[in-house]
Design a protein around this motif. Structure first.
Motif, short mmCIF file in Angstrom:
data_model
loop_
_atom_site.label_atom_id
_atom_site.label_comp_id
_atom_site.label_asym_id
_atom_site.label_seq_id
_atom_site.Cartn_x
_atom_site.Cartn_y
_atom_site.Cartn_z
N LYS A 1 2.50 3.07 -10.47
CA LYS A 1 1.89 1.77 -9.98
C LYS A 1 0.29 1.99 -9.86
CE LYS A 1 5.98 0.08 -7.61
NZ LYS A 1 6.32 -0.66 -6.07
N LEU A 2 0.10 3.48 -9.90
CA LEU A 2 -1.38 3.64 -9.72
C LEU A 2 -2.28 3.54 -11.04
CD1 LEU A 2 -1.08 7.15 -7.56
CD2 LEU A 2 -1.27 4.69 -6.99
N LYS A 3 -3.54 3.13 -10.82
CA LYS A 3 -4.39 3.07 -11.87
C LYS A 3 -5.50 3.62 -11.79
CE LYS A 3 -2.51 -1.92 -12.86
NZ LYS A 3 -2.68 -3.28 -13.23
N ILE A 4 -6.07 4.35 -12.69
CA ILE A 4 -7.33 4.98 -12.77
C ILE A 4 -8.63 4.00 -12.26
CG2 ILE A 4 -9.18 6.59 -14.06
CD1 ILE A 4 -6.48 7.86 -13.22
N GLY A 5 -9.45 4.28 -11.45
CA GLY A 5 -10.49 3.53 -11.04
C GLY A 5 -10.27 2.50 -9.81
N LEU B 1 -1.10 -0.74 -4.12
CA LEU B 1 -0.28 -0.83 -5.21
C LEU B 1 -0.06 -2.27 -5.95
CD1 LEU B 1 2.36 1.51 -3.85
CD2 LEU B 1 0.38 2.22 -5.18
N ASP B 2 -0.14 -3.11 -5.09
CA ASP B 2 0.19 -4.55 -5.56
C ASP B 2 -0.65 -5.41 -4.69
OD1 ASP B 2 0.67 -6.69 -7.00
OD2 ASP B 2 3.11 -6.49 -6.82
N LYS B 3 -0.94 -6.65 -4.72
CA LYS B 3 -1.59 -7.66 -3.88
C LYS B 3 -0.97 -9.09 -4.69
CE LYS B 3 -5.72 -9.19 -1.77
NZ LYS B 3 -7.36 -8.58 -1.76
N LYS B 4 -0.65 -10.22 -3.64
CA LYS B 4 -0.50 -11.30 -4.17
C LYS B 4 -1.22 -12.19 -2.72
CE LYS B 4 3.67 -10.66 -6.42
NZ LYS B 4 4.95 -11.06 -6.69
N GLU B 5 -1.81 -13.18 -3.30
CA GLU B 5 -2.63 -14.05 -2.41
C GLU B 5 -1.56 -15.47 -2.23
OE1 GLU B 5 -5.41 -13.73 -1.25
OE2 GLU B 5 -6.30 -11.98 -2.36
N ASP B 6 -1.64 -16.01 -1.05
CA ASP B 6 -1.08 -17.26 -0.74
C ASP B 6 0.29 -17.36 -1.14
OD1 ASP B 6 -1.12 -19.72 0.56
OD2 ASP B 6 -1.54 -20.74 -1.45
N VAL B 7 1.16 -16.41 -0.69
CA VAL B 7 2.48 -16.37 -0.62
C VAL B 7 3.29 -16.78 0.34
CG1 VAL B 7 2.50 -14.90 -2.55
CG2 VAL B 7 2.87 -14.03 -0.21
N LYS C 1 0.76 -1.19 -0.03
CA LYS C 1 0.07 -0.09 -0.14
C LYS C 1 0.94 1.09 0.00
CE LYS C 1 -4.04 -1.99 2.38
NZ LYS C 1 -4.80 -2.02 3.71
N SER C 2 0.26 2.44 -0.33
CA SER C 2 0.89 3.64 -0.48
C SER C 2 -0.19 4.55 0.24
CB SER C 2 1.05 4.08 -1.65
OG SER C 2 1.70 5.41 -1.56
N VAL C 3 0.24 5.54 1.08
CA VAL C 3 -0.45 6.60 1.66
C VAL C 3 -0.34 7.87 1.14
CG1 VAL C 3 -1.37 7.58 3.84
CG2 VAL C 3 -0.82 5.06 3.96
N ALA C 4 -1.33 8.47 0.74
CA ALA C 4 -1.22 9.89 0.22
C ALA C 4 -1.96 10.79 1.25
CB ALA C 4 -1.90 9.87 -1.27
N THR C 5 -1.16 11.77 1.53
CA THR C 5 -1.73 12.62 2.45
C THR C 5 -2.51 14.00 1.57
OG1 THR C 5 0.35 14.06 2.42
CG2 THR C 5 -0.04 12.51 4.26
N GLY C 6 -3.49 14.43 1.94
CA GLY C 6 -3.98 15.68 1.41
C GLY C 6 -5.15 16.13 2.02
N LYS C 7 -6.14 16.46 1.29
CA LYS C 7 -7.30 17.42 1.86
C LYS C 7 -8.55 16.92 1.15
CE LYS C 7 -6.58 21.66 -0.61
NZ LYS C 7 -6.46 23.00 -0.25
N VAL C 8 -9.90 17.23 1.50
CA VAL C 8 -11.14 17.02 0.72
C VAL C 8 -11.71 18.37 0.55
CG1 VAL C 8 -11.72 14.59 1.57
CG2 VAL C 8 -12.39 16.56 2.96
#
Length: 377
Positions: free
Chosen positions: A229-233, A298-304, A47-54
């Protein structure tokens, strides 16, 4: 007596030798007994954490259609408005030079009309007697009608300059109304302030800012190492400092194609702006400008195959990761490993270990022994 003295000295020497041997033997053993852990299979999300505001998705600045002075403000910050609701009223303060020019234009138009009227009435009698032709009379009548229209236009312009509108009603321009439905975020003016109309040469004075707070977006920054690594949607989780222990769902909708120059200048890190829709939930009121953090997968892997990241060690020269595997009782040997993605706690092991290996918990320390009460006494 001398014999006894020598015997005593010999006993002391032998005792000292025994004490030294015991001390050396005791210190040759490690004071720490290392625990071991085995690899395990799990799912890992990087994961990545982006700081900002609404901020509101749509925020509109309400500007006047005419210059003047704020005479009345009818709403307050936080009020809910519908499109067309009255926000403020403006008093028109005409420019003296413009007003004088408009008055002179009215006077000239009235003089021209009086002269055209005289010509019209004189030629009308001649036309009825058949002295002049129909075409000639029609041209004179046209001049007379144009003079009447010019006077009407000049009087209307004078009234607009004096009152802000023609026809006796000033509501068209002097009444400032909401153009969208929403919440009043800010009223940057007060009664008595002079305001400028919005036109092609300037933006005009903002009377109020209005936004629909039911449609919010997250705006933040992401480092260049992660932006690729970011993807729209992609889904994300958004948390607010003002609403603890609650996460809102969101969806990434924009990644800036250009780095943020201002942000890079201040922090020294190249960052890119991102935007995401925030899915609101009933029972929660989110104010514009809340600070927020967005967690993006950013990325996800199952059963590693994985181990705790704290078990890793790094070579001081090559900086390559390795672990120490138990080969006997409290005996360990180094094994180089190839790692994959990490979630900060667990890290994927691509090669170098099996599920049966026992890995040394290398950063364990021996707890400090407290002296008993009796000893302290």
């Amino acid at each position: 007596m001398k014999i006894l003295k020598y015997i005593g000295i010999g006993v002391l020497i032998i005792g000292a030798l025994f004490a030294a041997a015991y001390f050396i033997k005791s210190n040759s053993k490690s004071p720490i007994t290392f625990d071991t852990e085995t690899p395990f299979r799990t799912s890992i999300e990087e994961k990545s954490v982006a700081t900002g505001k609404v901020i509101p998705q749509d925020e509109v600045a309400i500007k006047p259609q005419i210059s003047g002075i704020i005479g009345e403000i009818l709403v307050e910050e936080g009020d809910e408005l519908q499109a067309g609701d009255l926000i403020a009223k403006i008093k028109v303060v005409p420019n003296e030079q413009t007003l004088n020019t408009a008055r002179g234009r009215v006077s000239n138009a009235r003089i021209t009309l009086n002269n055209a009227k005289i010509e019209y009435e004189r030629n009308k009698v001649l036309f009825e007697k058949g002295v002049i032709s129909s075409q000639e009379f029609n041209n004179i009548a046209l001049t007379y009608d144009q003079a009447k229209q010019e006077l009407a236009n000049a009087e209307s312009d004078l009234q607009i300059i004096k009152l802000g509108s023609a026809g006796g009603s000033t509501s068209a321009n002097t009444n400032v109304k909401a153009t969208i439905a929403g919440t009043v975020l800010e009223i940057p003016v007060k009664i008595g302030d002079q305001v400028i109309e919005s036109n092609n040469f300037n933006d005009g004075t903002t009377i109020a800012n209005i936004a629909d707070l039911s449609k919010m977006i997250f705006e933040g920054m992401v480092d260049e190492a992660e932006v690729g690594k970011l993807k729209i949607g992609s889904p994300l989780k958004i948390s607010f400092g003002a609403i603890p222990d609650k996460e809102f769902d969101g969806k990434l909708k924009f990644v800036a194609p250009k780095w943020n120059e201002e942000e890079e200048t201040t922090s020294g890190v190249v960052q890119f702006k991102i935007e995401a829709d925030v899915f609101m939930e009933e029972g929660y009121f989110i104010r514009a400008g809340y600070s927020a953090n967005a967690s993006l997968v950013l990325d996800k892997k199952e059963d590693v195959l994985a181990i705790k990241e704290a078990l890793l060690q790094f070579d001081r020269e090559t900086e390559q990761p390795y672990v120490e595997v138990e080969v006997g009782e409290q005996k360990f040997e180094r094994k180089d490993v190839e790692t994959g993605i990490s979630d900060g706690l667990n890290i994927e092991i691509i090669s170098g270990l099996s599920e049966n290996d026992k890995i040394k918990v290398w950063n364990k320390t021996e707890p400090v022994k407290k002296e008993s009460t009796s000893e302290n006494q």
